[in-house]
Design a protein around this motif. Structure first.
Motif, PDB file in Angstrom:
ATOM      1  N   THR A 138      56.836  34.154  48.042  1.00  0.00           N
ATOM      2  CA  THR A 138      56.336  34.539  49.396  1.00  0.00           C
ATOM      3  C   THR A 138      54.896  33.993  49.674  1.00  0.00           C
ATOM      4  N   MET A 139      54.352  33.886  49.046  1.00  0.00           N
ATOM      5  CA  MET A 139      53.045  33.607  49.647  1.00  0.00           C
ATOM      6  C   MET A 139      52.634  32.074  48.305  1.00  0.00           C
ATOM      7  N   GLY A 140      53.219  31.079  48.166  1.00  0.00           N
ATOM      8  CA  GLY A 140      53.334  29.926  47.326  1.00  0.00           C
ATOM      9  C   GLY A 140      52.487  29.147  46.542  1.00  0.00           C
ATOM     10  N   ILE A 141      51.704  30.304  45.860  1.00  0.00           N
ATOM     11  CA  ILE A 141      51.310  30.560  44.543  1.00  0.00           C
ATOM     12  C   ILE A 141      51.959  31.590  44.024  1.00  0.00           C
ATOM     13  N   SER A 142      51.635  31.767  42.592  1.00  0.00           N
ATOM     14  CA  SER A 142      52.131  33.011  41.299  1.00  0.00           C
ATOM     15  C   SER A 142      50.893  33.995  41.114  1.00  0.00           C
ATOM     16  N   VAL A 143      50.869  35.117  40.815  1.00  0.00           N
ATOM     17  CA  VAL A 143      49.772  35.868  40.745  1.00  0.00           C
ATOM     18  C   VAL A 143      49.320  34.961  39.245  1.00  0.00           C
ATOM     19  N   THR A 144      50.140  35.408  38.565  1.00  0.00           N
ATOM     20  CA  THR A 144      49.058  34.116  36.934  1.00  0.00           C
ATOM     21  C   THR A 144      48.546  32.672  37.697  1.00  0.00           C
ATOM     22  N   ALA A 171      39.710  27.293  45.973  1.00  0.00           N
ATOM     23  CA  ALA A 171      41.014  28.814  46.253  1.00  0.00           C
ATOM     24  C   ALA A 171      42.436  28.497  47.270  1.00  0.00           C
ATOM     25  N   LYS A 172      43.456  29.461  46.957  1.00  0.00           N
ATOM     26  CA  LYS A 172      44.037  29.114  46.991  1.00  0.00           C
ATOM     27  C   LYS A 172      45.230  29.501  48.596  1.00  0.00           C
ATOM     28  N   LEU A 173      44.069  30.562  48.631  1.00  0.00           N
ATOM     29  CA  LEU A 173      43.949  32.076  49.024  1.00  0.00           C
ATOM     30  C   LEU A 173      43.044  32.639  49.568  1.00  0.00           C
ATOM     31  N   PRO A 174      43.121  33.158  50.756  1.00  0.00           N
ATOM     32  CA  PRO A 174      41.939  33.989  50.946  1.00  0.00           C
ATOM     33  C   PRO A 174      41.438  35.200  50.482  1.00  0.00           C
ATOM     34  N   LEU A 175      39.958  35.226  50.016  1.00  0.00           N
ATOM     35  CA  LEU A 175      39.770  36.087  48.510  1.00  0.00           C
ATOM     36  C   LEU A 175      40.248  37.536  49.472  1.00  0.00           C
ATOM     37  N   GLY A 176      40.706  38.744  48.189  1.00  0.00           N
ATOM     38  CA  GLY A 176      40.377  39.824  49.484  1.00  0.00           C
ATOM     39  C   GLY A 176      42.442  40.111  49.342  1.00  0.00           C
ATOM     40  N   PHE A 177      42.908  38.779  49.418  1.00  0.00           N
ATOM     41  CA  PHE A 177      44.092  38.930  49.637  1.00  0.00           C
ATOM     42  C   PHE A 177      44.815  40.204  49.056  1.00  0.00           C
ATOM     43  N   TYR A 206      39.635  30.885  40.534  1.00  0.00           N
ATOM     44  CA  TYR A 206      39.772  31.821  41.689  1.00  0.00           C
ATOM     45  C   TYR A 206      41.325  32.176  40.744  1.00  0.00           C
ATOM     46  N   GLY A 207      41.912  33.922  40.846  1.00  0.00           N
ATOM     47  CA  GLY A 207      42.700  34.168  40.091  1.00  0.00           C
ATOM     48  C   GLY A 207      42.881  35.507  40.884  1.00  0.00           C
TER      49      GLY A 207
END
Length: 170
Positions: free
Chosen positions: A6-12, A18-24, A100-101
């Motif tokens: 869905t977003m290119g990375i895993s929640v882990t 940063a791989k996504l915008p903060l607060g995503f 980031y995570g």
């Protein structure tokens, strides 16, 4: 459906860039096999350069952050419950300082005890005996956020326990 597709990375995934915008936020769909419902995750920055977030750590906005303001986070302080809208979530895996995570902001999650026992079916908040630890919510102080609801009892030994969480500050 996996978070990675869905977003290119895993929640882990944890990274120093940063791989996504903060607060995503990502909502993980409910699974039909375990009946635990959806989980919501928020992408943050561990603003403490030396302290890693551990599984079950409650994390709050860093009031001294000069970068990553809204989603630069630190462990919730010990012995003082955090106020509503400062708690962003609860770490469900290790997030190194300066990395980031994702932290979980809603759904069934693990919280960590300090030196206090946690009883089952009890509202809990931050402000435990150590930074990031949960505490039984008892005093009803206005503005203090109830992090969640314990789903099991756990002894006072800095271990994790199951809870349903809903962090307003995400």
């Amino acid at each position: 459906m996996s978070a990675t597709r869905t977003m290119g990375i895993s929640v882990t995934d944890v990274d120093t860039e940063a791989k996504l915008p903060l607060g995503f936020q990502y909502t993980q769909p409910a699974e039909t096999t375990n009946d635990i419902g959806e989980k919501t995750w928020t992408y943050i920055f561990n603003d403490d350069g030396t302290t890693a977030f551990a599984i079950g750590d409650i994390v709050v906005r860093d009031p001294t952050a000069t970068t990553e303001d809204m989603y630069g986070c630190i462990q919730a302080p010990a012995t003082t419950a955090a106020h509503a809208f400062t708690v962003v979530g609860v770490a469900q895996h290790t997030i190194a300082g300066g990395s980031y995570g994702f932290v979980q902001t809603k759904g069934k999650a693990l919280l960590r005890t300090g030196t206090e026992n946690m009883t089952a079916d009890t509202v809990c908040t931050s402000g435990g005996s150590a930074a990031g630890c949960a505490l039984i919510f008892a005093n009803g102080t206005i503005g203090v956020i109830e992090i969640g609801f314990s789903l099991e009892a756990e002894a006072a030994d800095a271990t994790t326990f199951d809870a349903y969480i809903n962090c307003l500050g995400a």
